[in-house]
Design a protein around this motif. Structure first.
Motif, PDB file in Angstrom:
ATOM      1  N   VAL A   1       0.872  -1.171   0.000  1.00 53.20           N
ATOM      2  CA  VAL A   1       0.000   0.000   0.000  1.00 53.20           C
ATOM      3  C   VAL A   1       0.917   1.231   0.000  1.00 53.20           C
ATOM      4  O   VAL A   1       1.914   1.258   0.718  1.00 53.20           O
ATOM      5  N   ASN A   2       0.606   2.210  -0.769  1.00 52.97           N
ATOM      6  CA  ASN A   2       1.410   3.427  -0.918  1.00 52.97           C
ATOM      7  C   ASN A   2       2.624   3.265  -1.824  1.00 52.97           C
ATOM      8  O   ASN A   2       3.394   4.197  -1.977  1.00 52.97           O
ATOM      9  N   ASP A   3       2.835   2.077  -2.395  1.00 55.20           N
ATOM     10  CA  ASP A   3       3.940   1.939  -3.335  1.00 55.20           C
ATOM     11  C   ASP A   3       3.482   1.058  -4.495  1.00 55.20           C
ATOM     12  O   ASP A   3       3.738  -0.140  -4.510  1.00 55.20           O
ATOM     13  N   PRO A   4       2.776   1.661  -5.460  1.00 52.53           N
ATOM     14  CA  PRO A   4       2.181   0.872  -6.544  1.00 52.53           C
ATOM     15  C   PRO A   4       3.188   0.544  -7.649  1.00 52.53           C
ATOM     16  O   PRO A   4       4.312   1.037  -7.645  1.00 52.53           O
ATOM     17  N   LEU A   5       2.721  -0.276  -8.575  1.00 57.35           N
ATOM     18  CA  LEU A   5       3.504  -0.566  -9.776  1.00 57.35           C
ATOM     19  C   LEU A   5       2.863   0.206 -10.932  1.00 57.35           C
ATOM     20  O   LEU A   5       1.643   0.236 -11.059  1.00 57.35           O
ATOM     21  N   ARG A   6       3.704   0.833 -11.742  1.00 56.56           N
ATOM     22  CA  ARG A   6       3.175   1.564 -12.891  1.00 56.56           C
ATOM     23  C   ARG A   6       3.811   1.008 -14.147  1.00 56.56           C
ATOM     24  O   ARG A   6       5.032   0.857 -14.220  1.00 56.56           O
ATOM     25  N   TYR A   7       2.977   0.698 -15.119  1.00 64.00           N
ATOM     26  CA  TYR A   7       3.513   0.174 -16.380  1.00 64.00           C
ATOM     27  C   TYR A   7       2.620   0.628 -17.518  1.00 64.00           C
ATOM     28  O   TYR A   7       1.413   0.386 -17.503  1.00 64.00           O
ATOM     29  N   LYS A   8       3.209   1.283 -18.487  1.00 68.78           N
ATOM     30  CA  LYS A   8       2.498   1.752 -19.686  1.00 68.78           C
ATOM     31  C   LYS A   8       1.194   2.467 -19.351  1.00 68.78           C
ATOM     32  O   LYS A   8       0.136   2.150 -19.899  1.00 68.78           O
ATOM     33  N   GLY A   9       1.261   3.389 -18.400  1.00 68.28           N
ATOM     34  CA  GLY A   9       0.073   4.178 -18.075  1.00 68.28           C
ATOM     35  C   GLY A   9      -0.946   3.456 -17.217  1.00 68.28           C
ATOM     36  O   GLY A   9      -1.993   4.013 -16.907  1.00 68.28           O
ATOM     37  N   VAL A  10      -0.645   2.199 -16.843  1.00 67.65           N
ATOM     38  CA  VAL A  10      -1.552   1.463 -15.966  1.00 67.65           C
ATOM     39  C   VAL A  10      -0.935   1.423 -14.571  1.00 67.65           C
ATOM     40  O   VAL A  10       0.248   1.106 -14.412  1.00 67.65           O
ATOM     41  N   ASN A  11      -1.726   1.807 -13.576  1.00 66.65           N
ATOM     42  CA  ASN A  11      -1.230   1.811 -12.202  1.00 66.65           C
ATOM     43  C   ASN A  11      -1.877   0.661 -11.445  1.00 66.65           C
ATOM     44  O   ASN A  11      -3.081   0.464 -11.519  1.00 66.65           O
ATOM     45  N   ILE A  12      -1.044  -0.079 -10.710  1.00 64.73           N
ATOM     46  CA  ILE A  12      -1.541  -1.263 -10.003  1.00 64.73           C
ATOM     47  C   ILE A  12      -1.294  -1.075  -8.509  1.00 64.73           C
ATOM     48  O   ILE A  12      -0.151  -0.922  -8.081  1.00 64.73           O
ATOM     49  N   PHE A  13      -2.374  -1.057  -7.739  1.00 62.97           N
ATOM     50  CA  PHE A  13      -2.286  -0.747  -6.319  1.00 62.97           C
ATOM     51  C   PHE A  13      -2.692  -1.937  -5.467  1.00 62.97           C
ATOM     52  O   PHE A  13      -3.657  -2.642  -5.790  1.00 62.97           O
ATOM     53  N   GLN A  14      -1.995  -2.124  -4.358  1.00 60.93           N
ATOM     54  CA  GLN A  14      -2.405  -3.125  -3.383  1.00 60.93           C
ATOM     55  C   GLN A  14      -3.677  -2.631  -2.716  1.00 60.93           C
ATOM     56  O   GLN A  14      -3.716  -1.529  -2.189  1.00 60.93           O
ATOM     57  N   SER A  15      -4.731  -3.436  -2.756  1.00 58.93           N
ATOM     58  CA  SER A  15      -6.004  -2.951  -2.244  1.00 58.93           C
ATOM     59  C   SER A  15      -6.615  -3.879  -1.207  1.00 58.93           C
ATOM     60  O   SER A  15      -7.075  -3.433  -0.164  1.00 58.93           O
ATOM     61  N   SER A  16      -6.628  -5.177  -1.474  1.00 59.79           N
ATOM     62  CA  SER A  16      -7.202  -6.108  -0.498  1.00 59.79           C
ATOM     63  C   SER A  16      -6.553  -7.470  -0.681  1.00 59.79           C
ATOM     64  O   SER A  16      -5.639  -7.633  -1.485  1.00 59.79           O
ATOM     65  N   TYR A  17      -7.012  -8.436   0.061  1.00 62.84           N
ATOM     66  CA  TYR A  17      -6.518  -9.797  -0.103  1.00 62.84           C
ATOM     67  C   TYR A  17      -7.536 -10.739   0.512  1.00 62.84           C
ATOM     68  O   TYR A  17      -8.477 -10.306   1.183  1.00 62.84           O
ATOM     69  N   GLY A  18      -7.330 -12.017   0.296  1.00 61.35           N
ATOM     70  CA  GLY A  18      -8.215 -12.993   0.925  1.00 61.35           C
ATOM     71  C   GLY A  18      -7.592 -14.364   0.858  1.00 61.35           C
ATOM     72  O   GLY A  18      -6.677 -14.602   0.053  1.00 61.35           O
ATOM     73  N   PRO A  19      -8.049 -15.286   1.704  1.00 57.70           N
ATOM     74  CA  PRO A  19      -7.498 -16.644   1.677  1.00 57.70           C
ATOM     75  C   PRO A  19      -8.126 -17.451   0.545  1.00 57.70           C
ATOM     76  O   PRO A  19      -9.248 -17.202   0.125  1.00 57.70           O
ATOM     77  N   LEU A  20      -7.350 -18.381   0.039  1.00 56.41           N
ATOM     78  CA  LEU A  20      -7.868 -19.271  -1.007  1.00 56.41           C
ATOM     79  C   LEU A  20      -7.902 -20.675  -0.431  1.00 56.41           C
ATOM     80  O   LEU A  20      -7.070 -21.028   0.396  1.00 56.41           O
ATOM     81  N   PRO A  21      -8.847 -21.478  -0.861  1.00 52.92           N
ATOM     82  CA  PRO A  21      -8.850 -22.850  -0.376  1.00 52.92           C
ATOM     83  C   PRO A  21      -7.599 -23.584  -0.855  1.00 52.92           C
ATOM     84  O   PRO A  21      -7.175 -23.410  -1.997  1.00 52.92           O
ATOM     85  N   ALA A  22      -7.021 -24.347   0.053  1.00 57.77           N
ATOM     86  CA  ALA A  22      -5.862 -25.127  -0.335  1.00 57.77           C
ATOM     87  C   ALA A  22      -6.339 -26.282  -1.202  1.00 57.77           C
ATOM     88  O   ALA A  22      -7.452 -26.777  -1.039  1.00 57.77           O
ATOM     89  N   LYS A  23      -5.495 -26.711  -2.129  1.00 50.90           N
ATOM     90  CA  LYS A  23      -5.907 -27.834  -2.990  1.00 50.90           C
ATOM     91  C   LYS A  23      -5.568 -29.153  -2.336  1.00 50.90           C
ATOM     92  O   LYS A  23      -6.313 -30.115  -2.398  1.00 50.90           O
ATOM     93  N   GLU A  24      -4.383 -29.191  -1.677  1.00 48.58           N
ATOM     94  CA  GLU A  24      -3.947 -30.452  -1.096  1.00 48.58           C
ATOM     95  C   GLU A  24      -3.935 -30.316   0.430  1.00 48.58           C
ATOM     96  O   GLU A  24      -3.382 -29.373   0.956  1.00 48.58           O
ATOM     97  N   VAL A  25      -4.576 -31.235   1.097  1.00 42.17           N
ATOM     98  CA  VAL A  25      -4.709 -31.160   2.548  1.00 42.17           C
ATOM     99  C   VAL A  25      -4.242 -32.476   3.156  1.00 42.17           C
ATOM    100  O   VAL A  25      -4.553 -33.543   2.643  1.00 42.17           O
ATOM    101  N   THR A  26      -3.479 -32.370   4.245  1.00 42.48           N
ATOM    102  CA  THR A  26      -3.097 -33.591   4.958  1.00 42.48           C
ATOM    103  C   THR A  26      -4.131 -33.859   6.053  1.00 42.48           C
ATOM    104  O   THR A  26      -4.345 -33.022   6.922  1.00 42.48           O
ATOM    105  N   VAL A  27      -4.780 -34.993   5.952  1.00 38.40           N
ATOM    106  CA  VAL A  27      -5.876 -35.304   6.873  1.00 38.40           C
ATOM    107  C   VAL A  27      -5.471 -36.496   7.741  1.00 38.40           C
ATOM    108  O   VAL A  27      -4.818 -37.427   7.266  1.00 38.40           O
TER     109      VAL A  27
END
Lengths: 279, 457
Positions: free
Chosen positions: B257-283
């Motif tokens: 946050v506060n340090d984005p990536l800029r490429y060819k006029g497109v600015n990419i900002f850190q905005s949110s995140y979330g967990p993803l389901p794991a594919k492989e689980v040890t049960v």
């Protein structure tokens, strides 16, 4: 003694200064006025030391950041800027009695910070969104602007009181500056405050653009800062172009300060990106 | 033609008024308040719930729910823009004449009644003053002119004529801000995209619209990390991104946050995140009777056989916060257990409570031992070709305010009149604004004139 302790002492120093200024005004004596100036100066020193100490403490805790990140810290800085700008005005215009109407504002800001029961005065780590070099510039510019408007507010009140009461040589108010001078001072402070509010809004916009990719988003705080800016722009145009003066400018100045207060406090009750400013 | 001309004149007269400026500014301020009280761009259901059906319809007519983009708010802004431009042009010609006048007119009489003045007696000879005064004044003022008077001479001087442009600079800056935002709203875009770690995207979804925007290159998220303070508050969100163009990696950067990536006029900002389901689980499967535990790697959606021929198990899905009878169990997996043919049951396996499934009191209980944590990163992706126009406006606005508020076009007249052996010198000045600054300049010039005698030469 930690910084919040130092700053709560400063609250009472400003309170004492306010009492002395009022005493000097009511009893028509020079001595309490001189004591009030010295007390205000001590308050400024303590206030600055408290902010410095708090900065140092945050580094000791490993989360070092400028103490400008929440409501408590902003109130403390607000009080300091009011006191400093007031002392400059006092020296420049050589009148101690304006202090009776201005130092209470510094006292109130500190009292709110130090004495309000649900005020969080702990040093908190910075949220990711606040980690930016723009934080210091943005907050400082805004609060210097707010403080100048606060002084203009106090001066507008004096102006209106003086106009209403017939001030003969005997009156308590006679030693306050002449209306023409108050009018000029009000105007000077508003121009000064307007410049800093402009810089504050612009630094905020540039910061928002580097954090979220937009320089303006009609967030309630942004919108209210614009409303404040527009109010003072109206005042400046009315004065410069339409030759408004005196009463009408004083009322506009007070109205502008109400907008400042809503921008500062009121917006915390509305949803938006700046709500971390609340407790 | 005459009809048209008179119409244009009428329109011009309408827009040239400062009263209109004040009216428009107050209207913009007043209506803006509404949008801070009524949350903008919420869902229609929320508004109906808050206001009731009738009020909702009335507000809808006036675009109250997106008022800063409504036709009437745009109208106010367009009127203000025209008002600013017309007022500025109207006054500019007079200012222009003052600023670019080669021979500004001065009359000593204009300066004789001014409040800003200082007077002193000069003992040096008149002829000496005639020689040394003008160079001293010229040091502070750009333009000087000497004239003879009936009793002696006077020096006219002036500086900072150009500061009369200050207010036009401020007005120009406002126009640039509005122009820049117009360019942004026509040619820019404002979107978002979620990228799971290790995956790439080549288009983003536009905010508040059912549209996508093709980027012309790919953004790959190589890694995402979130760290926390001891208090539990988030400390840093960090995404490692790679720009891939025509199959080649062209740029790699960690954004926070506060340090984005800029490429060819497109600015990419850190905005949110979330967990993803794991594919492989040890049960871990524990047989209750023998208390023997078996560990197995299980893929989501692929059924496995239970140990000791007890049936089959299917790991159905991951839930970020599973809920059982109103109690939040935190992160958990949901599985389907088949111990007898035709009889299946859904079971919850909270990650924090490995013994949770034991409470079922079955022949076998199951817990999740290990699962690979994965995140997606939420990116704000924008493009705004108007931003540089806006920034130019910002710089001009600050500069213009400083010039307008704190500088002024200062004109002074130093009048020297013979009086016997000595001379009286009067320094008087006028400024288009900031009389306090004018007084300071007069004091300074007076000091320089009087002190010039103290030095030899």
């Amino acid at each position: 003694m930690d910084s919040s302790h130092v700053l709560s002492v400063v609250t009472f120093v400003y309170g004492l200064a306010a009492v002395l200024y009022v005493a000097s005004l009511i009893f028509k004596r020079e001595m309490p006025g001189i004591a009030a100036s010295i007390t205000t100066l001590l308050g400024i020193i303590g206030n600055t030391a408290g902010i410095g100490l708090r900065w140092w403490e945050s580094h000791q805790q490993g989360i070092g950041h400028a103490p400008l990140s929440n409501l408590y810290e902003s109130l403390v800085f607000f009080a300091l800027t009011i006191a400093v700008i007031y002392m400059v005005v006092e020296r420049k215009y050589k009148n101690r009695l304006i202090g009776a109407f201005v130092t209470p504002l510094a006292f109130l800001a500190m009292a709110y910070a130090s004495l309000s029961p649900n005020m969080n005065d702990r040093i908190m780590p910075l949220l990711p969104a606040l980690k930016s070099n723009w934080l210091i510039a943005h907050v400082m510019a805004c609060f210097i602007g707010y403080a100048a408007f606060a002084l203009a507010f106090g001066i507008s009140i004096i102006f209106l009181i003086k106009l209403r009461k017939d001030t003969n040589g005997d009156s308590i108010l006679a030693r306050l500056p002449a209306p023409a001078m108050l009018n000029e001072l009000n105007y000077q402070l508003i121009m000064f405050g307007f410049l800093f509010l402009t810089v504050g809004i612009i630094t905020g916009a540039v910061w928002a653009n580097s954090a979220w990719g937009r320089y303006w988003g009609w967030d309630p705080k942004e919108t209210w800062s614009l409303i404040t800016w527009v109010m003072y722009a109206v005042l400046l145009h009315a004065k410069m172009m339409k030759g408004w003066d005196g009463k009408r400018i004083a009322y506009l100045s007070m109205l502008g300060f109400i907008a400042v207060l809503i921008t500062y406090f009121g917006v915390n009750y509305l949803p938006g990106l700046h709500s971390y400013g609340s407790q | 033609m005459n009809f048209l001309e008179s119409n244009i004149k009428e329109v011009w007269k309408f827009f040239v008024s400062v009263k209109l400026t004040i009216f428009l500014l107050l209207s913009i301020a007043g209506t803006s308040i509404v949008g801070t009280l009524i949350p903008q761009n919420a869902s229609p259901e929320d508004y109906v719930r808050a206001f009731g059906e009738f009020k909702y319809r009335i507000f809808e007519v006036f675009d109250i729910y997106d008022m800063y983009h409504s036709w009437w708010f745009y109208l106010l802004i367009i009127m203000l823009t025209i008002n600013i431009i017309v007022c500025s042009i109207d006054r500019l010609s007079a200012t222009w004449k003052i600023i670019f006048n080669k021979n500004p007119s001065f009359k000593a009489s204009q300066f004789r009644e001014l409040a800003n003045r200082e007077k002193f007696i000069e003992k040096r000879s008149f002829d000496q003053l005639l020689k040394i005064y003008e160079p001293i004044v010229r040091k502070t003022f750009g333009y000087t002119r000497m004239e003879e008077t009936s009793t002696g001479f006077c020096i006219f001087a002036e500086k900072f004529r150009w500061t009369r442009f200050g207010v036009y600079i401020v007005h120009l800056s406002v126009v640039l801000l509005l122009l820049g935002s117009l360019i942004g709203s026509i040619f820019g875009f404002d979107g978002y995209v979620n990228i799971p770690e290790g995956e790439s995207v080549d288009q983003v979804r536009i905010n508040n619209a059912d549209k996508t925007y093709p980027l012309g290159f790919q953004i790959r998220c190589d890694d995402f990390d979130v760290s926390f303070y001891d208090t539990g508050a988030p400390k840093e969100y960090r995404s490692r991104l790679t720009i891939v163009e025509n199959g080649k990696s062209v740029l790699e950067k960690d954004i926070i946050v506060n340090d984005p990536l800029r490429y060819k006029g497109v600015n990419i900002f850190q905005s949110s995140y979330g967990p993803l389901p794991a594919k492989e689980v040890t049960v871990k499967f524990t047989v209750t009777e023998s208390n023997v535990a078996y560990e197995k790697k299980v893929m989501i959606g692929q059924p496995v056989d239970l140990p000791e021929g007890l049936g089959t198990f299917l790991l159905k899905e991951y839930q970020p916060s599973a809920n059982l009878g109103g109690t939040d169990l935190g992160e958990a997996f949901v599985g389907i257990l088949n111990t007898e043919p035709g009889k299946s049951q859904e079971i919850i396996l909270p990650i924090q409570f490995p013994n949770f499934d034991k409470m079922r009191k079955d022949r076998i209980f199951i817990s999740v031992e290990k699962h690979q944590e994965k995140y997606y990163t939420g990116l704000q992706v924008t493009g705004d070709p108007g931003v540089w126009v806006v920034y130019a406006g910002f710089i001009l606005m600050i500069a213009g305010c400083i010039i307008t508020f704190f500088m002024s076009h200062q004109r002074i007249c130093v009048e020297v009149a013979r009086k016997g052996q000595a001379s009286t010198v009067t320094v008087a000045g006028k400024a288009n604004k900031n009389t306090f600054g004018m007084q300071q300049t007069i004091t300074k010039i007076t000091r320089q004139l009087t002190e010039s005698g103290d030095q030899p030469g």
